[in-house]
Design a protein around this motif. Structure first.
Motif, short mmCIF file in Angstrom:
data_model
loop_
_atom_site.label_atom_id
_atom_site.label_comp_id
_atom_site.label_asym_id
_atom_site.label_seq_id
_atom_site.Cartn_x
_atom_site.Cartn_y
_atom_site.Cartn_z
N PHE A 155 -2.33 -1.27 -3.57
CA PHE A 155 -3.08 -0.01 -3.48
C PHE A 155 -2.06 1.11 -3.50
O PHE A 155 -0.96 0.95 -2.97
CB PHE A 155 -3.87 0.08 -2.17
N SER A 156 -2.40 2.34 -3.85
CA SER A 156 -3.58 2.75 -4.55
C SER A 156 -3.21 3.58 -5.73
O SER A 156 -4.04 4.33 -6.23
CB SER A 156 -4.49 3.55 -3.61
N VAL B 97 0.84 -1.19 0.00
CA VAL B 97 0.00 0.00 0.00
C VAL B 97 0.88 1.24 0.00
O VAL B 97 1.68 1.44 0.92
CB VAL B 97 -0.91 0.04 1.25
N ASP C 295 -7.58 1.28 -6.94
CA ASP C 295 -7.17 2.65 -6.62
C ASP C 295 -8.25 3.35 -5.81
O ASP C 295 -9.43 3.11 -5.97
CB ASP C 295 -6.74 3.45 -7.85
N ARG C 296 -7.79 4.20 -4.92
CA ARG C 296 -8.64 4.87 -3.94
C ARG C 296 -8.32 6.35 -3.94
O ARG C 296 -7.25 6.76 -4.37
CB ARG C 296 -8.37 4.31 -2.53
#
Lengths: 492, 492
Positions: free
Chosen positions: B91-92, B68, B112-113
């Protein structure tokens, strides 16, 4: 006539204060220019002006109004006025059959906006050039009024408009004043923080202030609000409520955020009402339950009465006739725990974040990858508007999209291969709930999400077809594999 | 070894403080479990750990890591580690050719965030179950470290992880400490407001604190960051900059929000850099210009040096090699006006709202109705990730999407009939700018938006085809008329 200012605490004792420009509705309507931009109160189908819109509908001038409401209004506007052809342009939510048809025929230029933002957009954002605000009140003075059953973006609209017409509605109880907490953020870039530490707190005034030069007419009426009719919960509703309840019971034990209290928001509608009805059966392990949402529904009153809810913050009373009677009979007691706020506070992204809200909203459909369509059937035909759903879906700590796996009584899956109108993106929703089950998609890649949504949420009648679609597109070297033509066939 | 605490003001005088678990990279990497969830620093391709990822890439265990990062990292992670097959889930954000190909082949499960939210999602949101944070620092003590060239979600990651490995990088100047303002929001529902009144203010500490029991290794290195290479502005870039400049010059006179100051954000990239380069030529009528964004680019240093910028708030230094030399040579002077913040502050929805930001971001393409695709070519193939673009597009007072009307040197229109992946909905963007012109779509219905976008933004080579599409679908009785199959043909 008594004092010129309303009491900040307690309830106004009269309806009219000071020297007011009383007028009948036709006279007030005639002051409005034929091409005016009119900002109205109204949210959740209550608290909207009634007589002036009806007078405008009967006006024999050739009207081309721009009409802005921050939420749902009643048939005096959404049927009579719209049907009269007086409305050329409309923001930002509509819900009657008539308004919907005219929107889809593009006889009205419609655009829907997020409920949290339309106040700022009207004041600062060049959405429209506002002329006159027409608002419903339960009491009015020369430079203030007490709104009725909803707030929405009324304070921003009144600040933005050059002129103000107040409909003083004697059918609405004066005691509604006890519910209001009207806090006005300053203008950017110096607007500062919203100093709300708890959804049950009060940080503002129980009335809206305005420049007395704006007030051009006060129209008296006793015409009642439309109220909500909720169908009895269907078996699908109850299955969704059960699945949601099971998810929530697990979820509250997962993170220390929910150690002492759970802050919930529910979208309106019969499903939302059914979910709240079931929710009061959950004990949440003894945690406090707090509502920080947009609309007060009957189910919340039930929870308050059952001692299962600490407080409820919203911007409108979306109650049935029974619910309204219940609230009106005992407003001051309910006001200990129920607060109505302007929509730029009730739906504020920063506040939704701060309270760690679990937001539960419905939609028309969602697709395999978690994109959600809330507004346009087949991606094309407008239903109502996005309302506040994007505010909560984006900013909630846990955002849940809940709907029946198929359209009740019709051969239509509400889980689709591809949504052709997206109101909430694959980045927004954490958990999908249908009558079939729960798909918690947090931490999953798009294709993993699709697998879980098919297995857990799709209706058995469509699961094999969705599975076949997914298996076929998975042969592509794509992060989000799709076959647009096949997805389009599905829509037909 | 000197004092155990870093000074809150001024610059650390040493690199290491107290009794630290020094280790070489291979030893540190070996402590990480084969299936660990690893949270790394890094944003804007700088400030990420380098030696531990390289050691993990050479580890002969069968690794299946979850990796991450809150933003873009360099090739030690995005090429070497990813290519080694050690990363099962990611991520992300990713940006190397290698990582992109593996994401599209779904050899890495990627999601993806939004940049603002991934810190909370890691800590409270069940995105992952964090094990170890690996962060780059310029100085470290037993319970604190000073981050290097980016912050991103480092403070949240360190708080969420059970263990911590610090890469102490001697190639990064200690003086970077002067830039940092590390404020930590409390957990919901009691997190309170972020008390930031001005983007140039400081509200936190210049270092990250942690529980000393977490620190399992300190790895020393002098391996430099990758730096940005921006191409020279193209004629399209310059035409976009000119169109944007003309829009902004008008816009700042429109509302009192911009009476004293204009708060700007620009997305990163060669176009963003070119826009900032041109921007310093605008005088904004003498108004203060303030940057409240995500990344510091060379153009902002130019504006600071020219006295054209009051202050700049961001989460990362996305500088060229020249820009980095310039900043590093004079960090303490730049620190008077440049502040680096955690990404949950730099990108916070509530703060973007409060400052009335004008946000300018690019994308892959936008469609006739104003839906924007930032991430997936043809709706399918991932490029990088949504990053912070959704934070600014949704919450800015004025959100601008800027891109060249056609893909440079290729026969592809970046204005399309229908976007088959939507990262920013029709509710989010106010103004579209291309080399061809400006489409201000505020207040317009979907079909009106389409008319304006075709006329003002489409490249002349595609305008007739887009016009024909629009004219044909307009025969439908639909609020948002579409022909999905024909739109799909266009994509091919």
């Amino acid at each position: 006539m008594t004092d010129e200012r309303p009491p900040d605490a307690g309830i106004v004792t009269d309806r009219r204060y000071g020297d007011l420009p009383l007028a009948d509705a036709a006279t007030a309507a005639a002051i409005i220019a034929p091409d005016a931009t009119v900002l109205t109160s109204g949210f959740g189908s209550v608290g909207y002006p009634k007589l002036v819109p009806l007078a405008l509908a009967e006006d024999d001038r050739d009207l081309e109004l721009t009409l802005v409401s921050s939420g749902n209004v009643g048939e005096e506007i959404d049927v009579a006025l719209v049907e009269s052809g007086a409305v050329a342009r409309r923001f930002s939510y509509q819900s009657s059959r008539v308004a919907r048809a005219m929107t889809n025929r593009r006889e009205v230029a419609f655009s829907d906006r997020n409920a949290s933002a339309i106040g700022d957009e009207v004041r600062y954002g060049a959405l429209v050039d506002p002329d006159v605000a027409v608002v419903e009140a339960v009491a009015v003075g020369e430079d203030w009024f007490v709104p009725s059953t909803s707030l929405g973006q009324v304070p921003a609209f009144v600040a933005a408009a050059d002129e103000l017409i107040v409909e003083l509605n004697y059918a609405q109880p004066r005691e509604l004043q006890a519910l209001h907490d009207i806090y006005r953020p300053d203008a950017p870039p110096n607007r500062g923080e919203i100093p709300l530490d708890d959804p049950g707190d009060r940080i503002g005034k129980p009335y809206v202030s305005f420049d007395p030069k704006k007030l051009i007419a006060v129209v008296e009426t006793d015409r009642a609000d439309s109220t909500y009719m909720f169908r009895d919960p269907t078996s699908d509703d109850l299955a969704i409520a059960e699945n949601l309840g099971a998810f929530l019971a697990d979820e509250v034990g997962r993170t220390p955020v929910f150690e002492d209290a759970v802050h919930l928001q529910f979208g309106v509608g019969s499903l939302g009402n059914a979910l709240m009805g079931e929710l009061k059966k959950l004990d949440f392990g003894g945690r406090d339950v707090v509502y920080f949402g947009e609309l007060i529904q009957d189910g919340l009153l039930d929870m308050l009465d059952a001692g299962r809810l600490e407080s409820a913050s919203a911007t409108s009373l979306a109650l049935t006739s029974d619910g309204q009677d219940r609230l009106f009979a005992d407003v001051e007691r309910y006001a200990e725990d129920v607060v109505l706020r302007p929509a730029d506070v009730s739906n504020h992204p920063g506040l939704i974040d701060r309270f760690g809200v679990v937001g539960v909203n419905s939609a028309i459909e969602f697709d395999l990858y978690g994109n959600v369509n809330s507004t346009h059937v087949g991606g094309k035909r407008m239903i109502n508007g996005v309302g506040g759903s994007a505010d909560f879906n984006r900013n909630s700590l846990v955002s849940v999209c809940a709907l029946p796996a198929r359209l009740t009584g019709r051969n239509v899956s509400r889980v689709v291969p591809m949504a052709f109108h997206v109101d909430h993106t694959e980045h927004d929703i954490d958990v999908f709930v249908t009558d079939q089950g729960v798909a918690d998609v947090r931490g999953l890649s798009p294709v993993e999400r699709a697998e879980r949504i098919v297995e857990n949420c799709a209706h058995p009648d469509y699961r094999a077809d969705l599975r076949a679609y997914l298996d076929d597109v998975k042969t592509q070297d794509s992060h989000i594999p799709h076959d647009v033509n096949r997805a389009a066939e599905w829509q037909q």
